[in-house]
Scaffold this motif. Sequence first.
Motif, PDB file in Angstrom:
ATOM      1  N   MET A   1      10.759   0.307   3.782  1.00  0.00           N
ATOM      2  CA  MET A   1      10.030   1.362   3.085  1.00  0.00           C
ATOM      3  C   MET A   1       9.492   2.362   4.103  1.00  0.00           C
ATOM      4  SD  MET A   1       9.256   2.252   0.042  1.00  0.00           S
ATOM      5  CE  MET A   1       8.300   1.715  -1.308  1.00  0.00           C
ATOM      6  N   VAL A   2       9.898   3.623   3.967  1.00  0.00           N
ATOM      7  CA  VAL A   2       9.454   4.689   4.862  1.00  0.00           C
ATOM      8  C   VAL A   2       9.108   5.905   4.017  1.00  0.00           C
ATOM      9  CG1 VAL A   2      10.065   6.191   6.801  1.00  0.00           C
ATOM     10  CG2 VAL A   2      10.982   3.869   6.712  1.00  0.00           C
ATOM     11  N   GLU A   3       7.874   6.367   4.144  1.00  0.00           N
ATOM     12  CA  GLU A   3       7.411   7.565   3.439  1.00  0.00           C
ATOM     13  C   GLU A   3       7.746   7.524   1.945  1.00  0.00           C
ATOM     14  OE1 GLU A   3       9.250  10.629   5.864  1.00  0.00           O
ATOM     15  OE2 GLU A   3       7.490  10.691   7.174  1.00  0.00           O
ATOM     16  N   GLY A   4       7.563   6.361   1.330  1.00  0.00           N
ATOM     17  CA  GLY A   4       7.780   6.212  -0.104  1.00  0.00           C
ATOM     18  C   GLY A   4       9.221   6.010  -0.529  1.00  0.00           C
ATOM     19  N   ASN A   5      10.140   5.926   0.419  1.00  0.00           N
ATOM     20  CA  ASN A   5      11.555   5.719   0.109  1.00  0.00           C
ATOM     21  C   ASN A   5      12.021   4.353   0.587  1.00  0.00           C
ATOM     22  OD1 ASN A   5      12.311   8.425  -0.919  1.00  0.00           O
ATOM     23  ND2 ASN A   5      11.752   9.055   1.146  1.00  0.00           N
ATOM     24  N   HIS A   6      12.803   3.682  -0.264  1.00  0.00           N
ATOM     25  CA  HIS A   6      13.463   2.447   0.143  1.00  0.00           C
ATOM     26  C   HIS A   6      14.732   2.824   0.887  1.00  0.00           C
ATOM     27  CE1 HIS A   6      11.288  -0.764  -1.983  1.00  0.00           C
ATOM     28  NE2 HIS A   6      11.032   0.166  -2.882  1.00  0.00           N
TER      29      HIS A   6
END
Length: 94
Positions: free
Chosen positions: A19-24
């Motif tokens: 998970m990075v900046e709200g993205n999977h």
Amino acid sequence: MSKATWNGAVLAESDKTVMVEGNHYFPAESINKEYFKESDKHSMCPWKGTANYYNIEVNGEVNKDAAWYYPSAKEKAKHFENYVAFWRGVKVEN
């Protein structure tokens, strides 16, 4: 287990997303490559590097630039280099 779907097709499925900046971000080996076509789009992130994009094609419909990944990520993003993330109507659920 996270799953990405669009237009009735499972694009990716994995229990090892990042998970990075709200993205999977899905590991490259977890995507169903039959739906992915390289795009000529690129974008730049100051800390992740240059992103490459995929067009998603399912049942004759194309979702342009709907997935992206960092093939040569900068140092702080190396842990998800080549992992694939989605937007533009692709549904990601856990």
